[in-house]
Design an enzyme around this catalytic site. Sequence first.
Site, PDB file in Angstrom:
ATOM      1  N   HIS A 164      29.673  34.427  37.732  1.00 34.02           N
ATOM      2  CA  HIS A 164      30.874  33.764  38.248  1.00 34.02           C
ATOM      3  C   HIS A 164      30.549  32.301  38.544  1.00 34.02           C
ATOM      4  O   HIS A 164      29.444  31.988  38.994  1.00 34.02           O
ATOM      5  CB  HIS A 164      31.367  34.481  39.507  1.00 34.02           C
ATOM      6  CG  HIS A 164      32.738  34.032  39.919  1.00 34.02           C
ATOM      7  ND1 HIS A 164      32.948  32.862  40.616  1.00 34.02           N
ATOM      8  CD2 HIS A 164      33.957  34.564  39.685  1.00 34.02           C
ATOM      9  CE1 HIS A 164      34.257  32.710  40.800  1.00 34.02           C
ATOM     10  NE2 HIS A 164      34.890  33.720  40.248  1.00 34.02           N
TER      11      HIS A 164
ATOM     12  N   ASN B  53      38.753  40.391  42.042  1.00 34.25           N
ATOM     13  CA  ASN B  53      37.474  39.907  42.554  1.00 34.25           C
ATOM     14  C   ASN B  53      37.728  39.520  44.004  1.00 34.25           C
ATOM     15  O   ASN B  53      38.296  38.461  44.276  1.00 34.25           O
ATOM     16  CB  ASN B  53      36.991  38.700  41.736  1.00 34.25           C
ATOM     17  CG  ASN B  53      35.751  38.060  42.344  1.00 34.25           C
ATOM     18  OD1 ASN B  53      35.133  38.622  43.264  1.00 34.25           O
ATOM     19  ND2 ASN B  53      35.385  36.886  41.848  1.00 34.25           N
ATOM     20  N   TRP B  54      37.319  40.390  44.905  1.00 34.09           N
ATOM     21  CA  TRP B  54      37.600  40.142  46.328  1.00 34.09           C
ATOM     22  C   TRP B  54      36.765  38.991  46.874  1.00 34.09           C
ATOM     23  O   TRP B  54      37.035  38.484  47.961  1.00 34.09           O
ATOM     24  CB  TRP B  54      37.309  41.399  47.145  1.00 34.09           C
ATOM     25  CG  TRP B  54      38.289  42.515  46.964  1.00 34.09           C
ATOM     26  CD1 TRP B  54      39.378  42.549  46.119  1.00 34.09           C
ATOM     27  CD2 TRP B  54      38.282  43.773  47.662  1.00 34.09           C
ATOM     28  NE1 TRP B  54      40.029  43.752  46.253  1.00 34.09           N
ATOM     29  CE2 TRP B  54      39.390  44.524  47.192  1.00 34.09           C
ATOM     30  CE3 TRP B  54      37.457  44.341  48.621  1.00 34.09           C
ATOM     31  CZ2 TRP B  54      39.680  45.807  47.661  1.00 34.09           C
ATOM     32  CZ3 TRP B  54      37.737  45.610  49.096  1.00 34.09           C
ATOM     33  CH2 TRP B  54      38.848  46.334  48.620  1.00 34.09           C
ATOM     34  N   LYS B  55      35.715  38.596  46.152  1.00 35.69           N
ATOM     35  CA  LYS B  55      34.786  37.577  46.665  1.00 35.69           C
ATOM     36  C   LYS B  55      34.273  38.017  48.047  1.00 35.69           C
ATOM     37  O   LYS B  55      34.151  39.220  48.270  1.00 35.69           O
ATOM     38  CB  LYS B  55      35.442  36.193  46.677  1.00 35.69           C
ATOM     39  CG  LYS B  55      36.057  35.878  45.299  1.00 35.69           C
ATOM     40  CD  LYS B  55      36.485  34.463  45.120  1.00 35.69           C
ATOM     41  CE  LYS B  55      37.055  34.280  43.707  1.00 35.69           C
ATOM     42  NZ  LYS B  55      37.457  32.914  43.416  1.00 35.69           N
TER      43      LYS B  55
ATOM     44  N   GLU C  64      37.269  31.672  32.880  1.00 31.72           N
ATOM     45  CA  GLU C  64      37.777  31.112  34.131  1.00 31.72           C
ATOM     46  C   GLU C  64      37.536  29.609  34.157  1.00 31.72           C
ATOM     47  O   GLU C  64      36.431  29.165  34.476  1.00 31.72           O
ATOM     48  CB  GLU C  64      37.062  31.758  35.330  1.00 31.72           C
ATOM     49  CG  GLU C  64      37.269  33.251  35.441  1.00 31.72           C
ATOM     50  CD  GLU C  64      37.139  33.732  36.889  1.00 31.72           C
ATOM     51  OE1 GLU C  64      38.013  34.489  37.316  1.00 31.72           O
ATOM     52  OE2 GLU C  64      36.194  33.338  37.585  1.00 31.72           O
TER      53      GLU C  64
ATOM     54  N   GLY D 291      41.439  36.585  41.872  1.00 28.78           N
ATOM     55  CA  GLY D 291      40.820  36.318  43.161  1.00 28.78           C
ATOM     56  C   GLY D 291      41.810  36.526  44.298  1.00 28.78           C
ATOM     57  O   GLY D 291      42.106  37.652  44.695  1.00 28.78           O
ATOM     58  N   GLY D 292      42.360  35.436  44.810  1.00 34.32           N
ATOM     59  CA  GLY D 292      43.233  35.460  45.979  1.00 34.32           C
ATOM     60  C   GLY D 292      44.310  36.539  45.949  1.00 34.32           C
ATOM     61  O   GLY D 292      44.520  37.258  46.935  1.00 34.32           O
TER      62      GLY D 292
ATOM     63  N   GLY E 158      41.282  29.207  42.587  1.00 29.60           N
ATOM     64  CA  GLY E 158      41.631  28.997  43.999  1.00 29.60           C
ATOM     65  C   GLY E 158      42.378  27.697  44.249  1.00 29.60           C
ATOM     66  O   GLY E 158      42.514  27.262  45.384  1.00 29.60           O
TER      67      GLY E 158
ATOM     68  N   SER F 229      43.820  31.409  39.550  1.00 27.90           N
ATOM     69  CA  SER F 229      45.175  31.347  40.112  1.00 27.90           C
ATOM     70  C   SER F 229      46.182  32.226  39.374  1.00 27.90           C
ATOM     71  O   SER F 229      47.356  31.883  39.271  1.00 27.90           O
ATOM     72  CB  SER F 229      45.663  29.897  40.183  1.00 27.90           C
ATOM     73  OG  SER F 229      44.819  29.139  41.024  1.00 27.90           O
TER      74      SER F 229
ATOM     75  N   GLU G 240      31.249  30.496  40.947  1.00 30.02           N
ATOM     76  CA  GLU G 240      30.787  30.267  42.320  1.00 30.02           C
ATOM     77  C   GLU G 240      29.294  30.568  42.451  1.00 30.02           C
ATOM     78  O   GLU G 240      28.583  29.927  43.232  1.00 30.02           O
ATOM     79  CB  GLU G 240      31.623  31.110  43.301  1.00 30.02           C
ATOM     80  CG  GLU G 240      33.021  30.512  43.470  1.00 30.02           C
ATOM     81  CD  GLU G 240      34.111  31.528  43.778  1.00 30.02           C
ATOM     82  OE1 GLU G 240      33.797  32.661  44.175  1.00 30.02           O
ATOM     83  OE2 GLU G 240      35.291  31.174  43.611  1.00 30.02           O
TER      84      GLU G 240
HETATM   85  P1  13P Z   1      41.745  32.853  42.180  1.00 25.26           P
HETATM   86  O1  13P Z   1      42.590  33.937  41.532  1.00 25.26           O
HETATM   87  O2  13P Z   1      41.742  32.924  43.664  1.00 25.26           O
HETATM   88  O3  13P Z   1      42.045  31.513  41.621  1.00 25.26           O
HETATM   89  O4  13P Z   1      40.231  33.189  41.754  1.00 25.26           O
HETATM   90  C1  13P Z   1      39.946  33.423  40.435  1.00 25.26           C
HETATM   91  C2  13P Z   1      38.556  33.922  40.338  1.00 25.26           C
HETATM   92  O5  13P Z   1      37.607  33.197  40.561  1.00 25.26           O
HETATM   93  C3  13P Z   1      38.365  35.339  39.985  1.00 25.26           C
HETATM   94  O6  13P Z   1      37.039  35.606  39.730  1.00 25.26           O
END
Ligand code: 13P
Length: 248
Positions: free
Chosen positions: A94, A9-11, A164, A231-232, A170, A210, A96
């Site tokens: 998500h 998930n590149w966000k 999640e 994510g990251g 994050g 994470s 977010e």
């Molecule tokens: P991180 O891997 O950066 O913690 O993000 C997880 C996430 O929200 C994937 O959708």
Amino acid sequence: MRKPIIAGNWKMNNTAREAEALIAAVKPLVKQAKCDVVVCVPAIDIPAVKKAIRGSKIRLGAQNVHFAEKGAYTGEISAPMLKEYGVQYVIVGHSERRQYFGETDETVNKRTLAALNAGLIPIVCIGESLEERESGRTEEVLARQIEKDFVGIEDFSKIVVAYEPIWAIGTGKTATAAQANETIGFIRKKMKKIYAGKNVGRMRIQYGGSMNAKNAKELMAMPEIDGGLIGGASLKAPDFAAIVNFDQ
Ligand code: 13P
């Protein structure tokens, strides 16, 4: 058996040009992947990424979808629009989006059904906050999401769920493999009960929060965990590839 699925998930990261470079770097590293590999990219990167992933095992995903097929919804993107571009997966709900953009269980449900209707595979995100976990309400919160977000789905083998925990996103704080396994086991059991006879046993459940090149192997070794939503670490080619190749 459920085939593992690792999705990035590149966000809100990577311009189209940066996206091309990242895919070019990831491509040779995931040639031997045995799992399903997906990148969920910003909508405007979709055309570039569609081209860049050609000839690879990487599949295209989006990060959100509107519930209407078309209409007066300025700024939104519909499921048929994504589908026409070769998008196969779409993240829905998500945390977010729930936190910053007013997404509710009702809209998550509507978006999920719209995605399915268009032949997209929704990756539906659920999870509890730190405060909810610390006050012992994890199962209660998940049960509410399970009851509301999946209403009307007939075949659960066509969706992916991402568990999640919000406190792990994050933050560098991963749920322990045992914690993630236990909670995902709870989710599967609960869903089997509520949506009996609808193929819940074939539905894949990912862990997200994470997850990285170091902890992926241990998380993926857990019997209830069918994949990861990254994510990251999905923004760095070697890290994402290491997660994809967790079994090699
Ligand atoms: P991180 O891997 O950066 O913690 O993000 C997880 C996430 O929200 C994937 O959708």
